[in-house]
Design an enzyme around this catalytic site. Structure first.
Site, mmCIF file in Angstrom:
data_model
loop_
_atom_site.group_PDB
_atom_site.id
_atom_site.type_symbol
_atom_site.label_atom_id
_atom_site.label_comp_id
_atom_site.label_asym_id
_atom_site.label_seq_id
_atom_site.Cartn_x
_atom_site.Cartn_y
_atom_site.Cartn_z
ATOM 1 N N GLU A 115 0.458 -7.286 9.384
ATOM 2 C CA GLU A 115 -0.814 -6.666 9.038
ATOM 3 C C GLU A 115 -1.954 -7.304 9.841
ATOM 4 O O GLU A 115 -2.839 -6.609 10.344
ATOM 5 C CB GLU A 115 -1.042 -6.837 7.535
ATOM 6 C CG GLU A 115 -2.203 -6.061 6.960
ATOM 7 C CD GLU A 115 -2.316 -6.222 5.451
ATOM 8 O OE1 GLU A 115 -3.241 -5.643 4.873
ATOM 9 O OE2 GLU A 115 -1.474 -6.949 4.851
ATOM 10 N N TYR A 174 -7.884 -12.735 4.166
ATOM 11 C CA TYR A 174 -8.262 -11.350 4.404
ATOM 12 C C TYR A 174 -9.677 -11.164 4.946
ATOM 13 O O TYR A 174 -10.652 -11.379 4.240
ATOM 14 C CB TYR A 174 -8.142 -10.651 3.051
ATOM 15 C CG TYR A 174 -7.630 -9.247 3.039
ATOM 16 C CD1 TYR A 174 -6.403 -8.911 3.591
ATOM 17 C CD2 TYR A 174 -8.373 -8.243 2.434
ATOM 18 C CE1 TYR A 174 -5.935 -7.606 3.535
ATOM 19 C CE2 TYR A 174 -7.912 -6.950 2.376
ATOM 20 C CZ TYR A 174 -6.693 -6.626 2.926
ATOM 21 O OH TYR A 174 -6.238 -5.345 2.877
ATOM 22 N N TRP A 175 -9.802 -10.775 6.207
ATOM 23 C CA TRP A 175 -11.059 -10.427 6.868
ATOM 24 C C TRP A 175 -12.068 -11.569 6.963
ATOM 25 O O TRP A 175 -13.226 -11.340 7.309
ATOM 26 C CB TRP A 175 -11.715 -9.201 6.213
ATOM 27 C CG TRP A 175 -10.913 -7.954 6.406
ATOM 28 C CD1 TRP A 175 -10.196 -7.287 5.469
ATOM 29 C CD2 TRP A 175 -10.749 -7.218 7.631
ATOM 30 N NE1 TRP A 175 -9.581 -6.184 6.035
ATOM 31 C CE2 TRP A 175 -9.903 -6.123 7.353
ATOM 32 C CE3 TRP A 175 -11.236 -7.388 8.934
ATOM 33 C CZ2 TRP A 175 -9.526 -5.198 8.325
ATOM 34 C CZ3 TRP A 175 -10.859 -6.468 9.901
ATOM 35 C CH2 TRP A 175 -10.023 -5.387 9.596
ATOM 36 N N TRP A 232 -3.701 6.068 2.871
ATOM 37 C CA TRP A 232 -5.046 5.527 3.040
ATOM 38 C C TRP A 232 -5.753 6.252 4.185
ATOM 39 O O TRP A 232 -5.144 6.607 5.198
ATOM 40 C CB TRP A 232 -4.990 4.033 3.328
ATOM 41 C CG TRP A 232 -5.248 3.184 2.115
ATOM 42 C CD1 TRP A 232 -6.391 2.531 1.807
ATOM 43 C CD2 TRP A 232 -4.329 2.900 1.050
ATOM 44 N NE1 TRP A 232 -6.255 1.861 0.611
ATOM 45 C CE2 TRP A 232 -5.003 2.073 0.126
ATOM 46 C CE3 TRP A 232 -3.010 3.282 0.776
ATOM 47 C CZ2 TRP A 232 -4.409 1.607 -1.045
ATOM 48 C CZ3 TRP A 232 -2.413 2.825 -0.380
ATOM 49 C CH2 TRP A 232 -3.101 1.996 -1.276
ATOM 50 N N SER A 233 -7.060 6.417 4.044
ATOM 51 C CA SER A 233 -7.842 7.270 4.933
ATOM 52 C C SER A 233 -7.867 6.805 6.386
ATOM 53 O O SER A 233 -7.384 7.503 7.280
ATOM 54 C CB SER A 233 -9.275 7.377 4.398
ATOM 55 O OG SER A 233 -10.118 8.056 5.283
ATOM 56 N N TRP A 234 -8.449 5.623 6.646
ATOM 57 C CA TRP A 234 -8.540 5.263 8.063
ATOM 58 C C TRP A 234 -7.198 4.773 8.598
ATOM 59 O O TRP A 234 -6.930 4.868 9.788
ATOM 60 C CB TRP A 234 -9.719 4.352 8.356
ATOM 61 C CG TRP A 234 -9.679 2.884 8.056
ATOM 62 C CD1 TRP A 234 -9.037 2.247 7.055
ATOM 63 C CD2 TRP A 234 -10.389 1.887 8.807
ATOM 64 N NE1 TRP A 234 -9.301 0.902 7.117
ATOM 65 C CE2 TRP A 234 -10.132 0.645 8.180
ATOM 66 C CE3 TRP A 234 -11.205 1.899 9.926
ATOM 67 C CZ2 TRP A 234 -10.664 -0.554 8.641
ATOM 68 C CZ3 TRP A 234 -11.744 0.703 10.385
ATOM 69 C CH2 TRP A 234 -11.474 -0.502 9.755
ATOM 70 N N ASP A 235 -6.313 4.328 7.707
ATOM 71 C CA ASP A 235 -4.955 4.032 8.146
ATOM 72 C C ASP A 235 -4.302 5.273 8.760
ATOM 73 O O ASP A 235 -3.693 5.197 9.832
ATOM 74 C CB ASP A 235 -4.097 3.560 6.969
ATOM 75 C CG ASP A 235 -4.482 2.192 6.464
ATOM 76 O OD1 ASP A 235 -3.734 1.229 6.695
ATOM 77 O OD2 ASP A 235 -5.543 2.079 5.825
ATOM 78 N N ASP A 240 -12.506 -5.426 3.604
ATOM 79 C CA ASP A 240 -12.842 -5.641 2.211
ATOM 80 C C ASP A 240 -13.483 -6.985 1.889
ATOM 81 O O ASP A 240 -14.455 -7.061 1.139
ATOM 82 C CB ASP A 240 -11.572 -5.516 1.351
ATOM 83 C CG ASP A 240 -10.750 -4.278 1.687
ATOM 84 O OD1 ASP A 240 -11.171 -3.488 2.535
ATOM 85 O OD2 ASP A 240 -9.685 -4.113 1.094
ATOM 86 N N TYR A 254 0.090 0.515 -7.878
ATOM 87 C CA TYR A 254 -1.053 -0.020 -7.137
ATOM 88 C C TYR A 254 -2.258 0.003 -8.070
ATOM 89 O O TYR A 254 -2.442 0.940 -8.859
ATOM 90 C CB TYR A 254 -1.338 0.840 -5.896
ATOM 91 C CG TYR A 254 -2.542 0.357 -5.106
ATOM 92 C CD1 TYR A 254 -2.421 -0.687 -4.195
ATOM 93 C CD2 TYR A 254 -3.801 0.918 -5.310
ATOM 94 C CE1 TYR A 254 -3.522 -1.155 -3.499
ATOM 95 C CE2 TYR A 254 -4.906 0.463 -4.621
ATOM 96 C CZ TYR A 254 -4.770 -0.578 -3.719
ATOM 97 O OH TYR A 254 -5.871 -1.042 -3.045
ATOM 98 N N TYR A 286 0.857 -1.202 0.000
ATOM 99 C CA TYR A 286 0.000 0.000 0.000
ATOM 100 C C TYR A 286 0.891 1.249 0.000
ATOM 101 O O TYR A 286 1.149 1.845 1.046
ATOM 102 C CB TYR A 286 -0.898 0.019 1.230
ATOM 103 C CG TYR A 286 -1.746 -1.226 1.415
ATOM 104 C CD1 TYR A 286 -2.854 -1.463 0.602
ATOM 105 C CD2 TYR A 286 -1.435 -2.156 2.403
ATOM 106 C CE1 TYR A 286 -3.635 -2.606 0.776
ATOM 107 C CE2 TYR A 286 -2.209 -3.293 2.584
ATOM 108 C CZ TYR A 286 -3.297 -3.510 1.768
ATOM 109 O OH TYR A 286 -4.057 -4.635 1.940
#
Length: 436
Positions: A403, A351-352, A37-40, A171, A87, A33
């Site tokens: 991560e 992932y998630w 990034w916004s919330w990061d 995501d 990216y 990345y």
């Protein structure tokens, strides 16, 4: 952790943040990345304030510099110093540029920014006042929340809707599976993924789901990111997104007080949102509502536990019991799983879809330390919070600031030297020093 290992993990976390600093903001990961990034950035500022309150302020100001005229804060602010194809989807895909010339994406991420601004101010109020930090950021945050509450109340219930899985920040969550199944994916030969260049295919979303993500984003782009005219195939009321908006409205109320302004509008908004959030509660947990079917999604995820952050949440006692029960095993699993451990879609490494993440664990930890004492015995909740904090610090150190991790074994997954992992480690270290 003893004093010496704690000091070591603090130094290592600082090294990660300094290494990922770009001059005005912090990349989550140089490989995976490479932009902002916004919330990061919000989570990064929360930890960065312990190293340099001024740099934390600059982090947030940089992000707010990419704000659109309609008030939205885009989920990516692209760096002109990074190759345009480093990216995907990159700036050429999104075709979105602010009046200030910043290239961005067109979607958003959860609104944790006001909380980050408030905590950053509190780290050094003198420096904050000297730089006029709150006075400059407050109107931008108000515009951001206004955009969400007016343009994204797609269900008419007072709750904010997300229109892309990426907007949830989670995501690949199983909560999105049924809604995504309605989306015709973009052809695989129409785009080139970059995420699998840096992470295992087994840990990432499938090509089929990624094609659906691309198609959703392209449809929004082709309708000029207009929330009133875009035919959204994916629109859900996400409990985490709305809980963080409530927490940030409470933060805005405190910012308003500090600036000598009336906090009442923010408190009233928070109360209204809290009442509406209750409509997402079922079977002891909060669930997303699919606005195409109007039904709650039958998938229990970490997003459904984040409302523990909401002050005086009516469902808090029952929600805490769910967190400690078989679905999430708070106190027994490593950190907090992102998906029901007993659920049919559980995968410990993808992932998630099961792994435990440091940012959501930090939110649960913050909820525990601020939980109203009428919800559960204070000593019991404090023990849970302490155990979670210690687990997070141990895992950050042992995985090189991964991560995310396997919720059973604690094995690190995804990128290493990940910025929000390092930043929130710093915040937990400081929290532990305050409590000693």
């Amino acid at each position: 952790m003893t004093a010496e290992p704690t000091e070591r993990v603090r130094r290592d976390a600082a090294r990660v943040l300094f290494g990922n600093w770009s001059g005005h903001s912090t990349v989550p990961s140089h490989s995976l990345y490479p932009h902002q990034w916004s919330w990061d950035s919000a989570f990064i500022a929360i930890g960065l304030r312990h190293l340099s309150p001024r740099r934390a302020q600059i982090e947030l100001e940089s992000l707010l510099g990419s704000q659109w005229t309609d008030g939205r804060i885009p989920h990516i602010s692209f760096s002109p110093s990074v190759a345009r194809d480093a990216y995907f989807p990159g700036p050429d895909f999104w075709q979105a540029t602010t009046r200030g010339g910043v290239e961005t994406s067109g979607i958003v991420q959860p609104p944790v920014h006001a909380l980050a601004v408030l905590l950053t101010h509190a780290a050094d109020p003198t420096e904050s006042v000297r730089r006029n930090f709150l006075a400059r950021t407050y109107p931008k945050l108000v515009a951001w929340h206004t955009y969400l509450r007016t343009r994204r109340d797609l269900g008419g219930r007072g709750l904010v809707a997300i229109v892309h899985p990426w907007e949830s920040g989670m995501d690949n969550s199983p909560a999105w599976d049924d809604a995504l199944a309605r989306v015709e994916p973009a052809p695989l030969d129409s785009f080139t993924r970059r995420d699998t260049d840096h992470a295992s295919d087994a840990d990432r979303p499938t090509d089929l789901d990624y094609g659906r993500y691309v198609q959703l984003a392209a449809t929004y782009r082709d309708h000029s990111y207009d929330d009133a005219t875009t035919p959204f195939a994916f629109a859900l009321e996400d409990p985490c997104f709305n809980a963080l908006l409530i927490a940030s409205e409470h933060a805005l109320a405190e910012i308003a007080r500090t600036l000598g302004l009336d906090p009442t509008p923010h408190l009233n908004t928070a109360d209204d949102l809290t009442n509406s959030l209750g409509t997402l509660f079922a079977d002891g947990v909060f669930r997303a509502r699919d606005l195409k079917t109007t039904e709650l999604v039958a998938a229990d995820t970490i997003a459904g536990l984040i409302p523990l952050l909401v002050p005086q949440l009516p469902q808090a006692t029952e929600l805490l019991a769910t967190a400690r029960g078989s679905r999430f095993q708070l106190g027994n699993a490593r950190m907090v799983p992102s998906y029901d451990l007993t659920g049919p879609a559980f995968e410990p490494g993808r992932y998630w879809r099961g792994p435990s993440w440091f940012n959501t664990a930090w939110l649960v930890h913050r909820a525990l330390v601020t939980l109203d004492q009428t919800v559960a015995p204070r000593t019991e909740v404090q023990a849970l919070a302490t155990a979670l904090r210690d687990d997070m610090l141990a895992l950050a150190a042992s995985t090189d600031f991964a991560e995310y991790v396997d919720p059973s074994t604690g094995e690190g997954r995804g990128a290493r030297d990940f910025s929000w992992t390092a930043a929130l480690t710093l915040d937990l270290v400081r929290d532990g020093l305050r409590s000693n």
